[in-house]
Design an enzyme around this catalytic site. Sequence first.
Site, PDB file in Angstrom:
ATOM      1  N   GLY A  10       0.799  -1.374   0.127  1.00  0.00           N
ATOM      2  CA  GLY A  10      -0.018  -0.168   0.007  1.00  0.00           C
ATOM      3  C   GLY A  10       0.822   1.258   0.075  1.00  0.00           C
ATOM      4  O   GLY A  10       1.060   1.831   1.091  1.00  0.00           O
ATOM      5  N   GLY A  12       0.669   4.379  -0.748  1.00  0.00           N
ATOM      6  CA  GLY A  12      -0.121   5.581  -0.652  1.00  0.00           C
ATOM      7  C   GLY A  12       0.259   6.592   0.198  1.00  0.00           C
ATOM      8  O   GLY A  12       1.425   6.806   0.504  1.00  0.00           O
ATOM      9  N   LEU A  14       0.166   7.076   3.116  1.00  0.00           N
ATOM     10  CA  LEU A  14       0.819   6.585   4.732  1.00  0.00           C
ATOM     11  C   LEU A  14       1.923   5.700   4.368  1.00  0.00           C
ATOM     12  O   LEU A  14       2.976   5.865   4.749  1.00  0.00           O
ATOM     13  CB  LEU A  14      -0.123   5.904   5.375  1.00  0.00           C
ATOM     14  N   ASN A 105      -6.170   1.561  10.642  1.00  0.00           N
ATOM     15  CA  ASN A 105      -6.890   2.124  11.446  1.00  0.00           C
ATOM     16  C   ASN A 105      -7.942   1.061  12.044  1.00  0.00           C
ATOM     17  O   ASN A 105      -8.148   0.193  11.366  1.00  0.00           O
ATOM     18  CB  ASN A 105      -7.762   3.260  11.008  1.00  0.00           C
ATOM     19  N   LYS A 192      -6.657   5.492  19.976  1.00  0.00           N
ATOM     20  CA  LYS A 192      -6.703   5.985  18.628  1.00  0.00           C
ATOM     21  C   LYS A 192      -8.296   6.388  18.359  1.00  0.00           C
ATOM     22  O   LYS A 192      -8.587   7.236  17.493  1.00  0.00           O
ATOM     23  CB  LYS A 192      -5.918   5.038  17.563  1.00  0.00           C
ATOM     24  N   ASN A 196     -10.517   8.834  15.782  1.00  0.00           N
ATOM     25  CA  ASN A 196     -10.864   8.515  14.535  1.00  0.00           C
ATOM     26  C   ASN A 196     -12.300   8.186  14.432  1.00  0.00           C
ATOM     27  O   ASN A 196     -12.864   8.564  13.471  1.00  0.00           O
ATOM     28  CB  ASN A 196     -10.297   7.091  14.336  1.00  0.00           C
ATOM     29  N   ASN A 200     -13.342  11.102  11.604  1.00  0.00           N
ATOM     30  CA  ASN A 200     -13.594  10.474  10.279  1.00  0.00           C
ATOM     31  C   ASN A 200     -15.223  10.364   9.983  1.00  0.00           C
ATOM     32  O   ASN A 200     -15.557  10.555   9.070  1.00  0.00           O
ATOM     33  CB  ASN A 200     -13.038   8.925  10.365  1.00  0.00           C
TER      34      ASN A 200
END
EC number: 1.1.1.169
Length: 319
Positions: A10, A12, A14, A105, A192, A196, A200
């Site tokens: 991945g 991207g 991150l 996440n 977290k 989030n 989000n």
Amino acid sequence: MNERKYAILGTGALGGYYGAKLQKAGSDVHFLLKSDYEKVNQDGLLVESKDGDFTLPQVNAYNDVAKMPKCDVVVVALKTTQNHLLPKLLPPIVKNDGIVLVLQNGLGVEEEIAEILPQVHIIGGLCFLCSNKVGAGYIHHLDYGQITLGEYAHGYSNMGITDRMQQISHDFQTAGISIELLEDLLLGRWKKLVWNIPYNGLSVVLNARTDELMADTYTRTLVEQLMYEVKAGAKSMGRNIPDSFIQTMLDYTVKMKPYRTSMKIDYDECRPLEVEAIVGNPLHKAQEVGVNLPQINCLYHQLKFLDGRNRTGQLTVDS
């Protein structure tokens, strides 16, 4: 150069950022890409960062895990909506006794990977990063970057600080990435979620940036109510989040640059939302032990409706 070989699944906002930082510091890094493969294979990676821009003209880029070498540490930086691919992606590239570092996440992702690869070591990473992918191989790092690491054990039992965590911490800190080590990964995951779940979720439901949510009295109250429900969810699993932590998260967000959350970006671009990992899994874990989280439950149903309609133009209908 350290001896550990890293794979990034991945590349991207991150994975591209952290992988590029590791390579820049001398680590041997191998990137798996999909649609961006041709561009990155030819031109490398560009990182525009508040800490200084840099380019990696050449990177080890792949579009097939079968072509990748076995790696000591495999970094899972995919969206959780792509985790159905992990049974095919992970086994070919993780060394025996290797480490899977989960930079995702939500709740429950380590349990999923333990079912796929019961023999490997799994470390969860909680990223506090404001970063966007502007284009193929082009990452814009806006703010922060710290990762909190904790090792997973069955049932999320407390593992303490392990040598494996220390080794990965060394590599990332050498790359200029701040690391905090956790004795209790489950507590870290719930902490977290304090950020989030409200930001989000509400950013999608209310079509708002973080600064807009904090500037309005009504939405700030809603954010705070959701945070206290996350605290109740954590308590249902035997973990305590102090009220002072909630206040810290509120203060931290007020000071943050205006930010479009990752879930809002996915929604705006009609991609699948990480509703289950971020909102559904924590909600259902609490419900399983008889704890009701009404605000989070409402948010979950709103997001499921918006996600389904946004991607397919169709409503979710019971089969």
